[in-house]
Design an enzyme around this catalytic site. Structure first.
Site, PDB file in Angstrom:
ATOM      1  N   GLN A   1      32.476  36.707  41.845  1.00 55.87           N
ATOM      2  CA  GLN A   1      33.839  37.244  41.444  1.00 55.87           C
ATOM      3  C   GLN A   1      34.164  36.833  40.031  1.00 55.87           C
ATOM      4  O   GLN A   1      33.958  35.552  39.645  1.00 55.87           O
ATOM      5  CB  GLN A   1      35.073  36.941  42.615  1.00 55.87           C
ATOM      6  CG  GLN A   1      36.009  36.934  41.891  1.00 55.87           C
ATOM      7  CD  GLN A   1      37.511  36.945  42.715  1.00 55.87           C
ATOM      8  OE1 GLN A   1      37.895  35.955  42.748  1.00 55.87           O
ATOM      9  NE2 GLN A   1      38.140  37.479  43.497  1.00 55.87           N
TER      10      GLN A   1
ATOM     11  N   TYR B   1      46.411  36.853  38.718  1.00 56.14           N
ATOM     12  CA  TYR B   1      45.748  37.345  37.137  1.00 56.14           C
ATOM     13  C   TYR B   1      45.279  37.955  35.878  1.00 56.14           C
ATOM     14  O   TYR B   1      46.578  39.809  36.019  1.00 56.14           O
ATOM     15  CB  TYR B   1      44.426  36.638  37.440  1.00 56.14           C
ATOM     16  CG  TYR B   1      44.462  34.833  38.404  1.00 56.14           C
ATOM     17  CD1 TYR B   1      44.331  33.737  37.421  1.00 56.14           C
ATOM     18  CD2 TYR B   1      44.796  35.800  38.984  1.00 56.14           C
ATOM     19  CE1 TYR B   1      44.609  33.284  38.882  1.00 56.14           C
ATOM     20  CE2 TYR B   1      44.692  33.949  41.080  1.00 56.14           C
ATOM     21  CZ  TYR B   1      45.003  32.892  40.261  1.00 56.14           C
ATOM     22  OH  TYR B   1      44.656  31.823  40.446  1.00 56.14           O
TER      23      TYR B   1
HETATM   24  C1  LIG Z   1      41.233  27.622  48.354  1.00 54.63           C
HETATM   25  C2  LIG Z   1      41.251  28.577  47.475  1.00 54.63           C
HETATM   26  C3  LIG Z   1      40.552  29.098  47.255  1.00 54.63           C
HETATM   27  C4  LIG Z   1      41.132  30.371  46.531  1.00 54.63           C
HETATM   28  N1  LIG Z   1      40.919  30.967  45.154  1.00 54.63           N
HETATM   29  C5  LIG Z   1      40.651  33.063  45.403  1.00 54.63           C
HETATM   30  C6  LIG Z   1      39.763  33.661  44.039  1.00 54.63           C
HETATM   31  O1  LIG Z   1      38.874  32.576  43.438  1.00 54.63           O
HETATM   32  N2  LIG Z   1      39.904  34.234  44.269  1.00 54.63           N
HETATM   33  C7  LIG Z   1      40.339  34.839  44.971  1.00 54.63           C
HETATM   34  O2  LIG Z   1      40.268  36.602  44.865  1.00 54.63           O
HETATM   35  N3  LIG Z   1      41.288  34.756  46.333  1.00 54.63           N
HETATM   36  C8  LIG Z   1      41.170  33.254  45.735  1.00 54.63           C
HETATM   37  N4  LIG Z   1      41.707  32.308  46.999  1.00 54.63           N
HETATM   38  C9  LIG Z   1      42.367  34.069  47.683  1.00 54.63           C
HETATM   39  C10 LIG Z   1      41.811  34.246  48.983  1.00 54.63           C
HETATM   40  O3  LIG Z   1      40.764  34.570  48.772  1.00 54.63           O
HETATM   41  C11 LIG Z   1      41.928  34.989  50.675  1.00 54.63           C
HETATM   42  O4  LIG Z   1      43.038  36.489  50.274  1.00 54.63           O
HETATM   43  C12 LIG Z   1      43.069  34.156  51.406  1.00 54.63           C
HETATM   44  O5  LIG Z   1      42.927  32.407  51.814  1.00 54.63           O
HETATM   45  C13 LIG Z   1      43.704  34.540  52.291  1.00 54.63           C
HETATM   46  O6  LIG Z   1      42.786  34.559  52.874  1.00 54.63           O
HETATM   47  P1  LIG Z   1      42.995  33.939  54.531  1.00 54.63           P
HETATM   48  O7  LIG Z   1      44.437  33.139  55.482  1.00 54.63           O
HETATM   49  O8  LIG Z   1      41.614  34.034  55.044  1.00 54.63           O
HETATM   50  O9  LIG Z   1      42.050  32.051  53.702  1.00 54.63           O
HETATM   51  C14 LIG Z   1      41.617  31.036  46.865  1.00 54.63           C
HETATM   52  C15 LIG Z   1      42.362  30.614  48.363  1.00 54.63           C
HETATM   53  C16 LIG Z   1      41.961  29.567  48.949  1.00 54.63           C
HETATM   54  C17 LIG Z   1      42.749  29.104  50.132  1.00 54.63           C
END
Ligand SMILES: Cc1cc2nc3c(=O)[nH]c(=O)nc-3n(C[C@H](O)[C@H](O)[C@H](O)COP(=O)(O)O)c2cc1C
Length: 364
Positions: A104, A183
């Site tokens: 990404q 972002y």
């Molecule tokens: C520790 C952490 C880091 C994340 N870093 C990114 C990232 O680098 N890029 C991004 O698009 N989303 C990032 N997210 C969002 C996740 O891709 C995802 O959309 C979010 O955790 C919700 O999904 P989940 O409920 O399955 O965890 C991050 C989320 C977490 C928890």
């Protein structure tokens, strides 16, 4: 216990760009802040991603395409030879374990700090993030960013294209353009962060222009294997949009001729009218990231009922973040209805060593 009848489509093979995927479970990008101070991916990152290689597709954590795009300490980059070599180790490890990985690309825009990048952050308009930014010396007030000139915009578009080329050289199967979660690309789309009066601000066609140019440049650079991530309903990091219901459909229409391999919708609510509209307009695969809630613990079913609702609403693939973070073998667990490891709450998800990173157990 998982209701395996409604989630059966998750385990059917599919095609994404030029890739054949063995299942439709995607590991969502998650920044884990374990790169070196120069943004070089570390060996433990290769181990972590290889452990999760049974995902249909891994979308690796955000990497910045240039120095000024750095958000937080420990974020990897994708613009130097050393960073490319580090990513090559990651990609090789995932491939050797039978997996597929996209990288990404994320430019932080106003979410950054001179203590992290050595540079004043840049953004569509000189409007500071309301809040703080993590730095090596703790949380600091977000600085007022410098407004990007049209030369900055042109160079940044070229930086995304160059980063995509490096990703492919590193052995990644493709890239995802990050236009979500507040972002830089999201900052161009949003009325709260884009007050420009030139060709990149104001009307919907002008606010989507930068994102369209980035996707076009990446397409020219590497061909069909790139996706785009948006999050129309994730209004974090000071993002507010007066006209999301018009802007996102217009963005998809503008991208139709470029045809990204997939659209990845973060914070996807199957009942939201905009989700239905995006699904109707988008002819290619759609990856939906269910809303599991920001807080822990995660739902007891690991998100499978939310996934089933999104599949029923037309999503082709489902991405999970934290369930994959805590379960290297998430695919096998969801397939068999086995219980999931909970996300550890005693260690931060950001930074650190193997604890809470590579030490989550698999069943076998
Ligand atoms: C520790 C952490 C880091 C994340 N870093 C990114 C990232 O680098 N890029 C991004 O698009 N989303 C990032 N997210 C969002 C996740 O891709 C995802 O959309 C979010 O955790 C919700 O999904 P989940 O409920 O399955 O965890 C991050 C989320 C977490 C928890």
């Amino acid at each position: 216990m998982t209701d395996t009848s409604t989630t059966a489509p998750l385990f059917a093979p599919t095609r994404l760009g030029s890739l054949d995927l063995p299942n439709r479970l995607v590991m969502a990008p998650m920044s884990r802040h374990r790169a070196t101070a120069d943004g070089v991916p570390t060996p433990i990152m290769a181990e972590y991603y290889a452990q999760r290689a049974t995902a249909g597709l891994i979308i690796a954590e955000a990497s910045t395409p240039n120095q000024v795009g750095y958000t937080y300490p420990g974020i990897p980059g994708l613009f130097t030879e050393a960073q490319t070599a580090g990513w090559r180790h990651v990609a090789e490890a995932v491939t050797a374990a039978g997996g597929r990985i996209f990288l990404q690309m994320e430019h932080g825009g106003r979410i950054g700090h001179p203590d992290n990048s050595g540079l004043v952050p840049v953004a569509p308009s000189p409007i500071a993030l309301p809040g703080t930014v993590q730095t090596p010396s703790g949380q600091r007030d977000a600085p007022v960013p410098r407004e990007m000139t049209t030369d900055d915009i042109r160079e940044t578009v070229a930086d995304f294209a160059a980063a995509a080329r490096l990703a492919v050289r590193a052995g990644a199967a493709g890239v995802e353009v990050h236009s979500a979660n507040g972002y830089l690309l999201n900052q161009f789309l949003a009325t709260s962060t884009n007050h420009r009066t030139d060709a990149y601000g104001g009307s919907v066609p002008r606010r989507i222009r930068f994102v369209v140019e980035v996707v076009e440049a990446v397409a020219d650079a590497i061909g069909p294997d790139r996706g785009l991530r948006i999050s129309p309903d994730n209004l974090i990091n000071g993002i507010a949009m007066d006209d999301a219901d018009r802007l996102f459909p217009a963005l998809l229409d503008a991208l139709a001729p470029v045809g990204p391999a997939y659209l990845h919708v973060g914070y996807a609510d199957p009942a939201a009218p905009l989700f239905g509209e995006l699904r109707r307009r988008w002819p290619a695969p759609l990856i939906a990231n269910p809303v599991l809630g920001r807080r822990l613990p995660l739902p007891a079913d690991g998100g499978t009922s939310a996934a089933a609702e999104l599949l029923a609403a037309g999503a082709d693939l489902i991405s999970f973040g934290r369930p994959f973070l805590a379960n290297p073998d998430l695919v096998a667990r969801l397939r068999t209805g086995a219980p999931l490891n909970p996300v550890r709450r005693d260690v931060s998800m950001y930074g650190g060593d193997a604890t809470g990173y590579t030490d989550y157990p698999s069943l076998t």
